[in-house]
Design a protein around this motif. Structure first.
Motif, PDB file in Angstrom:
ATOM      1  N   ASP A   1       0.848  -1.200   0.000  1.00  0.00           N
ATOM      2  CA  ASP A   1       0.000   0.000   0.000  1.00  0.00           C
ATOM      3  C   ASP A   1       0.884   1.252   0.000  1.00  0.00           C
ATOM      4  O   ASP A   1       0.707   2.162   0.806  1.00  0.00           O
ATOM      5  CB  ASP A   1      -0.930   0.006   1.214  1.00  0.00           C
ATOM      6  CG  ASP A   1      -2.083   0.997   1.053  1.00  0.00           C
ATOM      7  OD1 ASP A   1      -2.325   1.461  -0.087  1.00  0.00           O
ATOM      8  OD2 ASP A   1      -2.753   1.309   2.053  1.00  0.00           O
ATOM      9  N   VAL A   2       1.853   1.290  -0.916  1.00  0.00           N
ATOM     10  CA  VAL A   2       2.744   2.451  -1.032  1.00  0.00           C
ATOM     11  C   VAL A   2       1.968   3.600  -1.668  1.00  0.00           C
ATOM     12  O   VAL A   2       1.446   3.474  -2.778  1.00  0.00           O
ATOM     13  CB  VAL A   2       3.989   2.108  -1.872  1.00  0.00           C
ATOM     14  CG1 VAL A   2       4.864   3.345  -2.050  1.00  0.00           C
ATOM     15  CG2 VAL A   2       4.776   0.980  -1.229  1.00  0.00           C
TER      16      VAL A   2
ATOM     17  N   ARG B   1       9.240   6.334 -15.474  1.00  0.00           N
ATOM     18  CA  ARG B   1       8.611   5.646 -16.624  1.00  0.00           C
ATOM     19  C   ARG B   1       8.931   4.162 -16.606  1.00  0.00           C
ATOM     20  O   ARG B   1       8.061   3.328 -16.900  1.00  0.00           O
ATOM     21  CB  ARG B   1       9.112   6.280 -17.934  1.00  0.00           C
ATOM     22  CG  ARG B   1       8.524   5.623 -19.186  1.00  0.00           C
ATOM     23  CD  ARG B   1       7.023   5.841 -19.247  1.00  0.00           C
ATOM     24  NE  ARG B   1       6.414   5.140 -20.368  1.00  0.00           N
ATOM     25  CZ  ARG B   1       5.971   3.878 -20.340  1.00  0.00           C
ATOM     26  NH1 ARG B   1       6.081   3.165 -19.221  1.00  0.00           N
ATOM     27  NH2 ARG B   1       5.440   3.321 -21.394  1.00  0.00           N
ATOM     28  N   ARG B   2      10.152   3.791 -16.228  1.00  0.00           N
ATOM     29  CA  ARG B   2      10.516   2.379 -16.143  1.00  0.00           C
ATOM     30  C   ARG B   2       9.742   1.682 -15.023  1.00  0.00           C
ATOM     31  O   ARG B   2       9.334   0.533 -15.166  1.00  0.00           O
ATOM     32  CB  ARG B   2      12.014   2.248 -15.893  1.00  0.00           C
ATOM     33  CG  ARG B   2      12.877   2.690 -17.077  1.00  0.00           C
ATOM     34  CD  ARG B   2      14.350   2.745 -16.663  1.00  0.00           C
ATOM     35  NE  ARG B   2      14.800   1.427 -16.175  1.00  0.00           N
ATOM     36  CZ  ARG B   2      15.886   1.271 -15.413  1.00  0.00           C
ATOM     37  NH1 ARG B   2      16.601   2.336 -15.044  1.00  0.00           N
ATOM     38  NH2 ARG B   2      16.237   0.056 -15.017  1.00  0.00           N
ATOM     39  N   CYS B   3       9.530   2.410 -13.893  1.00  0.00           N
ATOM     40  CA  CYS B   3       8.778   1.826 -12.773  1.00  0.00           C
ATOM     41  C   CYS B   3       7.319   1.584 -13.144  1.00  0.00           C
ATOM     42  O   CYS B   3       6.653   0.719 -12.553  1.00  0.00           O
ATOM     43  CB  CYS B   3       8.852   2.731 -11.541  1.00  0.00           C
ATOM     44  SG  CYS B   3      10.494   2.887 -10.824  1.00  0.00           S
ATOM     45  N   LEU B   4       6.779   2.365 -14.103  1.00  0.00           N
ATOM     46  CA  LEU B   4       5.362   2.287 -14.467  1.00  0.00           C
ATOM     47  C   LEU B   4       5.109   1.369 -15.655  1.00  0.00           C
ATOM     48  O   LEU B   4       4.008   1.404 -16.236  1.00  0.00           O
ATOM     49  CB  LEU B   4       4.826   3.696 -14.758  1.00  0.00           C
ATOM     50  CG  LEU B   4       4.841   4.668 -13.577  1.00  0.00           C
ATOM     51  CD1 LEU B   4       4.380   6.051 -14.012  1.00  0.00           C
ATOM     52  CD2 LEU B   4       3.954   4.157 -12.449  1.00  0.00           C
ATOM     53  N   ASN B   5       6.078   0.547 -16.035  1.00  0.00           N
ATOM     54  CA  ASN B   5       5.848  -0.426 -17.108  1.00  0.00           C
ATOM     55  C   ASN B   5       4.704  -1.348 -16.721  1.00  0.00           C
ATOM     56  O   ASN B   5       4.585  -1.771 -15.561  1.00  0.00           O
ATOM     57  CB  ASN B   5       7.108  -1.258 -17.362  1.00  0.00           C
ATOM     58  CG  ASN B   5       8.085  -0.524 -18.277  1.00  0.00           C
ATOM     59  OD1 ASN B   5       7.666   0.151 -19.218  1.00  0.00           O
ATOM     60  ND2 ASN B   5       9.375  -0.649 -17.981  1.00  0.00           N
TER      61      ASN B   5
ATOM     62  N   ARG C   1      10.173  -3.832 -15.019  1.00  0.00           N
ATOM     63  CA  ARG C   1      10.436  -2.767 -14.048  1.00  0.00           C
ATOM     64  C   ARG C   1      11.736  -3.070 -13.297  1.00  0.00           C
ATOM     65  O   ARG C   1      12.080  -4.230 -13.075  1.00  0.00           O
ATOM     66  CB  ARG C   1       9.289  -2.664 -13.029  1.00  0.00           C
ATOM     67  CG  ARG C   1       7.932  -2.401 -13.644  1.00  0.00           C
ATOM     68  CD  ARG C   1       6.831  -2.547 -12.617  1.00  0.00           C
ATOM     69  NE  ARG C   1       5.513  -2.662 -13.268  1.00  0.00           N
ATOM     70  CZ  ARG C   1       4.459  -3.222 -12.712  1.00  0.00           C
ATOM     71  NH1 ARG C   1       4.554  -3.730 -11.489  1.00  0.00           N
ATOM     72  NH2 ARG C   1       3.320  -3.294 -13.367  1.00  0.00           N
ATOM     73  N   PRO C   2      12.440  -2.051 -12.865  1.00  0.00           N
ATOM     74  CA  PRO C   2      13.643  -2.278 -12.064  1.00  0.00           C
ATOM     75  C   PRO C   2      13.255  -2.719 -10.651  1.00  0.00           C
ATOM     76  O   PRO C   2      12.128  -2.510 -10.206  1.00  0.00           O
ATOM     77  CB  PRO C   2      14.321  -0.909 -12.043  1.00  0.00           C
ATOM     78  CG  PRO C   2      13.199   0.055 -12.204  1.00  0.00           C
ATOM     79  CD  PRO C   2      12.182  -0.611 -13.092  1.00  0.00           C
TER      80      PRO C   2
ATOM     81  N   VAL D   1       7.100  -1.512  -6.670  1.00  0.00           N
ATOM     82  CA  VAL D   1       7.864  -0.624  -7.556  1.00  0.00           C
ATOM     83  C   VAL D   1       6.919   0.247  -8.359  1.00  0.00           C
ATOM     84  O   VAL D   1       7.160   1.451  -8.539  1.00  0.00           O
ATOM     85  CB  VAL D   1       8.783  -1.441  -8.489  1.00  0.00           C
ATOM     86  CG1 VAL D   1       9.462  -0.530  -9.512  1.00  0.00           C
ATOM     87  CG2 VAL D   1       9.828  -2.197  -7.683  1.00  0.00           C
ATOM     88  N   TYR D   2       5.812  -0.335  -8.838  1.00  0.00           N
ATOM     89  CA  TYR D   2       4.837   0.449  -9.611  1.00  0.00           C
ATOM     90  C   TYR D   2       4.243   1.572  -8.737  1.00  0.00           C
ATOM     91  O   TYR D   2       4.169   2.731  -9.161  1.00  0.00           O
ATOM     92  CB  TYR D   2       3.717  -0.462 -10.122  1.00  0.00           C
ATOM     93  CG  TYR D   2       2.699   0.275 -10.971  1.00  0.00           C
ATOM     94  CD1 TYR D   2       2.859   0.387 -12.354  1.00  0.00           C
ATOM     95  CD2 TYR D   2       1.580   0.878 -10.393  1.00  0.00           C
ATOM     96  CE1 TYR D   2       1.936   1.077 -13.129  1.00  0.00           C
ATOM     97  CE2 TYR D   2       0.662   1.575 -11.156  1.00  0.00           C
ATOM     98  CZ  TYR D   2       0.838   1.672 -12.531  1.00  0.00           C
ATOM     99  OH  TYR D   2      -0.072   2.362 -13.294  1.00  0.00           O
TER     100      TYR D   2
END
Length: 763
Positions: free
Chosen positions: A555-556, A680-684, A690-691, A614-615
């Motif tokens: 729940d980030v 943008r990479r985190c939101l793949n 994602r990293p 990550v997302y």
């Protein structure tokens, strides 16, 4: 030989008789001489050791002069302190038994200190200090320090280190009487219990917007407030009245100095405290004074002057209290005075057995009632204990104990509070203590008995299937030791709903700072936001990578990112968190999370992985770059979510346009653009693209300390922005280092950050 011994004994006996006769004659002469001394000066009684005329007083300290006043009346005057005497009182036995001190009282007239009451040039705000040094007189504790007038402060001097004073103002108020002294036109304060023998008064003006006209102001010590009826006539808010009177009445204490101890011994009084003493008078050493002295008083049941031999006379209380005497006689009793106390004695009649029987029966009845009362209290207490045990079991107390004892000594870190402790800490969960409300419960601000400020989370009403979620949060937080994750102090399970006690984080959350809910936020600079996002990444990287079994937060969001007074991040709300083992996934039947932050892949597959956190982190990073909310119905339909809105801007090469205006003119564009590319990479949409959070944390550290590669990559971004006719120079002015007041150690090898988290799988 025997005759010589008899003669010596006879001679010795005659010597003793002669000495006794001399003492008796001297006592009679002294009594005769005192009987000729004036007992009054005007209407004021002058008791011994005070006296008028030579031989009528104990020593020069107690010498009274009887002078004519301006009105022609005789008034007593005490030359040793240069004051007119108003009243002399002997020590009181009741006061002696209560305080183990014995002082007489002396009321005298003293000058008042004034300011602005006349046009005379010699008037001053500093009054002459009262100085009784070298005498047996001290200032009584029954006086009150009073200041009357407008807009000034009056203080007592020569009483260091104590500071005593008050402020009198003339603020506009409703018209009332002039009998109260509560700060408006008049203020008063009690002086210290032990002033000593020297005290002065200082007056100084204070600023006020009400009026420039100060007027007359006075200050003085007085015991006149002890008589409200007489003092009401003085108009306590009228300084001119006191100035025209030119005096205030001050109460002093007096006693016999230790140098006159032989005089005390000659009176035949008993020395030392004894409430059952049969001596007519009793004397006490006064130790709470700057001078050693002795005071004497007539014992209870006696009245008179203890400083005169035989001066304390027995009181016939039966005759003194006519009402009790008559009442005793009407009931068939006899009034008896035993050691100064009144008793009504009744004759014993033949009905005594009946009376005894009634008394015994009444006593048994009272005993039965007492047993029933305490038994009822015991049963109620037991029911309360049993109820708390049931709540403890229902709220997962046994499960919590099992989880904590299975995790290598962590049970010592988590304190179990009682409901009474947390009710006291939060003022019975008062609405004024609410810090916030969320899907998992309400958070209250509290203060423990040791002074620590805490946040108490009161969960929503939970059913049995929610108990595991609550216990899960306790167990997870009890194992975490990281400066960027909120610390769990303890919990309480004996209430209707379970309670968690966290460290108090005083500066709100990131959402409130970003979206204008907190005034004067420091998050208006890019370097501050970059530091905050690095802290978040470190915390999540720690959860994912530094434990034997990774922890997924699940729940980030910006409302769960708390900030302390130095804007250091504290990640909170682990109610839905899970730790996992092999595979690093967690399959759920119900998707949980917050709209706008939930991983689309998790939404479709119900499989939560480390890439799902990550997302959610990517959404928070975009929030910090754009200043936009995660969900907005103002944006176009396809851009309602912040992630979609940001991805569309990236595809159209207009990221510079959506940078938060608060940071656009005061940041380094290469850092913002690099952070945008990372977001943008985190939101793949695909989690494997994602990293990891460790990679994200390392990348953000490189962004804060740019390398040549970062500069060359941003050069390409700048060229694209220039081709799109977008200005970029305005976002390249400020050094990225944080302000000095927010700097702290960011060493990624910190033992605190890198401390392994060893957990055991318990389900």
């Amino acid at each position: 030989m025997q005759k010589k011994r008899n003669m010596r004994c006879a001679l010795l006996l005659m010597t003793h008789l002669a000495l006794l006769l001399v003492l008796i004659l001297a006592s009679e002469n002294l009594t005769a001489s005192r009987s000729s001394c004036p007992s009054h000066c005007g209407n004021i009684l002058i008791p011994y050791p005070f006296g008028i005329g030579k031989g009528c007083y104990l020593n020069e300290w107690f010498a009274i002069q009887c002078n004519n006043s301006t009105s022609g009346e005789l008034v007593p005057y005490l030359p040793i302190i240069n004051k007119e005497v108003v009243k002399i009182s002997l020590p009181d036995a009741n006061t002696l038994f209560k305080t183990t001190e014995s002082y007489g009282s002396l009321r005298v007239k003293t000058n008042i200190t004034s300011m602005g009451c006349s046009n005379s040039s010699d008037e001053t705000k500093f009054g002459e200090p009262l100085n009784f040094t070298g005498t047996s007189f001290t200032i009584s504790r029954f006086n009150t320090f009073q200041a009357i007038g407008c807009n000034y402060k009056a203080t007592l001097t020569h009483i260091e280190p104590t500071v005593v004073g008050c402020i009198s103002t003339c603020e506009p108020r409703k018209i009332g009487d002039h009998t109260s002294c509560r700060g408006n036109k008049c203020c008063q304060v009690d002086p210290p219990s032990e002033i000593g023998q020297v005290v002065g008064i200082n007056m100084e003006e204070i600023s006020s917007n009400v009026t420039r006209k100060r007027g007359c102001r006075v200050a003085f010590l007085t015991d006149e407030t002890q008589d409200p009826l007489a003092y009401r006539e003085a108009k306590v808010t009228d300084p001119k009245w006191f100035y025209d009177r030119q005096y205030a009445i001050l109460q002093l204490r007096w006693a016999i100095p230790m140098t006159n101890l032989s005089f005390i011994n000659s009176m035949g009084c008993k020395m030392g405290y004894s409430s059952s003493s049969v001596s007519p008078c009793i004397c006490m050493n006064n130790t709470n004074n700057q001078i050693s002295s002795v005071g004497c008083a007539c014992h209870k049941g006696y009245t008179g002057n203890p400083y005169i031999l035989g001066g304390c006379k027995d009181i016939d209380e039966c005759q003194l209290d006519k009402g009790n005497y008559e009442n005793c006689r009407q009931q068939g009793g006899t009034c008896v005075n035993t050691q100064g106390s009144y008793q009504c004695v009744f004759k014993k009649y033949k009905t005594m057995p009946v009376t005894m029987g009634l008394c015994v029966g009444f006593g048994v009845l009272m005993m039965v009632f007492a047993v029933a009362f305490f038994l009822c209290k015991f049963i109620k207490k037991q029911r309360k204990v049993i109820g708390k045990r049931k709540l403890l079991r229902r709220n997962g107390g046994l499960l919590l104990k099992q989880q904590l004892t299975s995790t290598e000594g962590s049970i010592e870190k988590t304190r179990v509070f009682t409901s009474k402790e947390l009710k006291k800490a939060t003022e019975n969960f008062s609405s004024t203590r609410v810090l916030g409300k969320g899907g998992h419960g309400t958070v209250y601000k509290g203060m423990l008995v040791d002074g620590r400020i805490v946040a108490v989370k009161k969960s929503i009403v939970v059913d049995q299937d929610k108990v595991g979620e609550f216990i899960n949060e306790v167990v997870i937080l009890s194992q975490i030791n990281h400066r960027n994750i909120v610390k769990l102090i303890g919990c309480c399970l004996e209430t209707e709903v379970p309670l968690l006690v966290y460290e108090f984080v005083s500066n709100g959350n990131v959402f409130e700072h970003l979206h204008g809910e907190i005034d004067e936020s420091a998050m208006t600079t890019w370097e501050m936001r970059l530091r905050i996002v690095i802290d978040i990444a470190r915390a999540l990287s720690y959860l994912h990578s530094s434990a034997s079994s990774p922890i997924f937060h699940r729940d980030v969001k910006s409302t769960n990112i708390m900030l302390d007074e130095k804007y250091q991040v504290k990640v909170s709300d682990f109610g839905t968190s899970r730790w996992v083992t092999d595979g690093h996934t967690h399959l759920t039947t119900v998707v949980s999370g917050t709209a706008g932050y939930v991983d689309p892949e998790y939404f479709l597959t119900s499989q939560f992985t480390n890439k799902s956190d990550v997302y959610s982190f990517g959404v928070v990073l975009v929030e910090l770059i754009t200043g936009e909310k995660p969900i907005s119905f103002v944006r176009f339909l396809k851009s309602r979510t912040l992630a979609a809105y940001f991805i569309l801007a990236m595809e159209e090469n207009r990221v510079v346009d959506i940078i938060d205006p608060q940071i656009r003119d005061d940041c380094k564009l290469e850092q913002v653009m690099a952070a945008a590319q990372l977001a943008r990479r985190c939101l793949n949409l695909t989690g494997k693209d994602r990293p990891s959070m460790r990679e994200v944390s390392m990348e953000l550290e490189r962004i804060r300390s740019p390398t040549k590669d970062l500069q060359s990559n941003v050069y390409i971004v700048k060229n694209k922005a220039e081709e799109a006719d977008v200005g970029v120079e305005s976002c390249n002015k400020v050094d990225v280092s944080a302000p000095e007041e927010f700097q702290y150690n960011v060493d990624t090898t910190s033992t605190l950050d890198a401390e392994p988290l060893f957990l055991r799988r318990t389900w």
